[in-house]
Motif scaffolding. Sequence first.
Motif, mmCIF file in Angstrom:
data_model
loop_
_atom_site.group_PDB
_atom_site.id
_atom_site.type_symbol
_atom_site.label_atom_id
_atom_site.label_comp_id
_atom_site.label_asym_id
_atom_site.label_seq_id
_atom_site.Cartn_x
_atom_site.Cartn_y
_atom_site.Cartn_z
ATOM 1 N N THR A 56 -9.057 16.780 5.180
ATOM 2 C CA THR A 56 -7.850 17.432 4.655
ATOM 3 C C THR A 56 -7.173 16.528 3.631
ATOM 4 O O THR A 56 -6.713 16.988 2.582
ATOM 5 C CB THR A 56 -6.883 17.789 5.804
ATOM 6 O OG1 THR A 56 -7.533 18.737 6.650
ATOM 7 C CG2 THR A 56 -5.587 18.360 5.283
ATOM 8 N N MET A 57 -7.116 15.228 3.918
ATOM 9 C CA MET A 57 -6.490 14.290 2.995
ATOM 10 C C MET A 57 -7.266 14.202 1.678
ATOM 11 O O MET A 57 -6.667 14.094 0.608
ATOM 12 C CB MET A 57 -6.370 12.911 3.661
ATOM 13 C CG MET A 57 -5.276 12.062 3.070
ATOM 14 S SD MET A 57 -5.013 10.516 3.988
ATOM 15 C CE MET A 57 -4.253 11.126 5.490
ATOM 16 N N ARG A 60 -6.148 17.315 -0.240
ATOM 17 C CA ARG A 60 -4.733 17.302 -0.616
ATOM 18 C C ARG A 60 -4.376 16.215 -1.622
ATOM 19 O O ARG A 60 -3.634 16.453 -2.562
ATOM 20 C CB ARG A 60 -3.886 17.093 0.635
ATOM 21 C CG ARG A 60 -3.078 18.277 0.977
ATOM 22 C CD ARG A 60 -2.163 18.038 2.154
ATOM 23 N NE ARG A 60 -2.359 19.206 2.999
ATOM 24 C CZ ARG A 60 -2.217 19.253 4.283
ATOM 25 N NH1 ARG A 60 -1.862 18.184 4.943
ATOM 26 N NH2 ARG A 60 -2.427 20.356 4.945
ATOM 27 N N TYR A 61 -4.877 15.007 -1.369
ATOM 28 C CA TYR A 61 -4.411 13.850 -2.125
ATOM 29 C C TYR A 61 -5.500 13.095 -2.879
ATOM 30 O O TYR A 61 -5.206 12.142 -3.599
ATOM 31 C CB TYR A 61 -3.694 12.867 -1.185
ATOM 32 C CG TYR A 61 -2.558 13.504 -0.423
ATOM 33 C CD1 TYR A 61 -1.451 14.029 -1.087
ATOM 34 C CD2 TYR A 61 -2.588 13.582 0.962
ATOM 35 C CE1 TYR A 61 -0.405 14.618 -0.391
ATOM 36 C CE2 TYR A 61 -1.545 14.164 1.671
ATOM 37 C CZ TYR A 61 -0.457 14.687 0.990
ATOM 38 O OH TYR A 61 0.575 15.262 1.678
ATOM 39 N N LYS A 82 -2.722 8.663 2.602
ATOM 40 C CA LYS A 82 -1.444 9.218 2.144
ATOM 41 C C LYS A 82 -1.070 10.307 3.139
ATOM 42 O O LYS A 82 -1.649 11.379 3.145
ATOM 43 C CB LYS A 82 -1.554 9.764 0.728
ATOM 44 C CG LYS A 82 -0.224 10.197 0.154
ATOM 45 C CD LYS A 82 -0.349 10.427 -1.332
ATOM 46 C CE LYS A 82 0.937 10.860 -1.968
ATOM 47 N NZ LYS A 82 1.959 9.834 -2.004
ATOM 48 N N ARG A 83 -0.110 10.009 3.985
ATOM 49 C CA ARG A 83 0.201 10.913 5.095
ATOM 50 C C ARG A 83 1.086 12.095 4.683
ATOM 51 O O ARG A 83 0.996 13.167 5.264
ATOM 52 C CB ARG A 83 0.852 10.120 6.216
ATOM 53 C CG ARG A 83 -0.130 9.158 6.877
ATOM 54 C CD ARG A 83 0.515 8.266 7.921
ATOM 55 N NE ARG A 83 -0.469 7.418 8.560
ATOM 56 C CZ ARG A 83 -0.878 6.257 8.082
ATOM 57 N NH1 ARG A 83 -0.389 5.791 6.963
ATOM 58 N NH2 ARG A 83 -1.788 5.544 8.722
ATOM 59 N N THR A 84 1.964 11.880 3.710
ATOM 60 C CA THR A 84 2.848 12.944 3.218
ATOM 61 C C THR A 84 2.953 12.806 1.709
ATOM 62 O O THR A 84 2.651 11.733 1.153
ATOM 63 C CB THR A 84 4.261 12.831 3.830
ATOM 64 O OG1 THR A 84 4.853 11.597 3.394
ATOM 65 C CG2 THR A 84 4.232 12.877 5.355
ATOM 66 N N PRO A 85 3.401 13.857 1.015
ATOM 67 C CA PRO A 85 3.505 13.762 -0.451
ATOM 68 C C PRO A 85 4.369 12.594 -0.932
ATOM 69 O O PRO A 85 4.083 11.986 -1.957
ATOM 70 C CB PRO A 85 4.121 15.109 -0.856
ATOM 71 C CG PRO A 85 3.747 16.035 0.243
ATOM 72 C CD PRO A 85 3.724 15.193 1.503
ATOM 73 N N GLU A 86 5.415 12.265 -0.182
ATOM 74 C CA GLU A 86 6.310 11.190 -0.626
ATOM 75 C C GLU A 86 5.890 9.803 -0.134
ATOM 76 O O GLU A 86 6.442 8.790 -0.562
ATOM 77 C CB GLU A 86 7.756 11.477 -0.199
ATOM 78 C CG GLU A 86 7.986 11.576 1.285
ATOM 79 C CD GLU A 86 7.627 12.936 1.898
ATOM 80 O OE1 GLU A 86 7.588 12.999 3.129
ATOM 81 O OE2 GLU A 86 7.360 13.902 1.171
ATOM 82 N N GLU A 88 3.853 6.276 0.428
ATOM 83 C CA GLU A 88 3.063 5.363 -0.392
ATOM 84 C C GLU A 88 1.625 5.367 0.116
ATOM 85 O O GLU A 88 1.360 5.699 1.270
ATOM 86 C CB GLU A 88 3.630 3.940 -0.296
ATOM 87 C CG GLU A 88 5.005 3.807 -0.925
ATOM 88 C CD GLU A 88 5.491 2.380 -0.911
ATOM 89 O OE1 GLU A 88 5.312 1.691 -1.926
ATOM 90 O OE2 GLU A 88 6.039 1.960 0.137
#
Length: 168
Positions: A56-57, A60-61, A82-86, A88
């Motif tokens: 998934t990561m 997504r990223y 990168k666990r969330t959009p915001e 680091e």
Amino acid sequence: MQTIHTARLVIRQFTLADGPFVMQLVNQPSWLQWIGNRNVHTLNDAETYISSGPMTMYQRYGVGLCGVELAGTLIGMAGLIKRTPEAEIDLGYAFLPEYWGKGYASEVAQALLTYAITTLKLPRIIATTHLENQQSIKVLERIGMRFEAIIGEGEQQLRLFGYNQPRT
């Protein structure tokens, strides 16, 4: 994430076929001590871990945890997380104990840091480790990351290391 080749290792995206290895690694006493219980106890759990985490990561990223191979055999996992959009980008790695002390963690961590800086053009990378995990602290310092702070609360305290791209 692209496949990365070092002098001895290959860092490549996980597939569902890597489930047996992931199940073995995440249930090592060292993983449970330093990283935590991921509740991966069956092959189905491992496949779910791979598909809902790293795969998934990747989508997504464009980054995520990958398998680390030595001569075609998986010996660990490492990657940029990168666990969330915001959040680091966080550099992480773990190896089966029989592969410790051979320089693989430093080799992989350096390759990932270089990839993040040169290919992804990231200005900053972080890494965290438990307060007492001296081996991991040495690896992070060896690749040029610097201690910045202790983060978290109670038993979940971690050392935060950072690498900031030098300004030109």
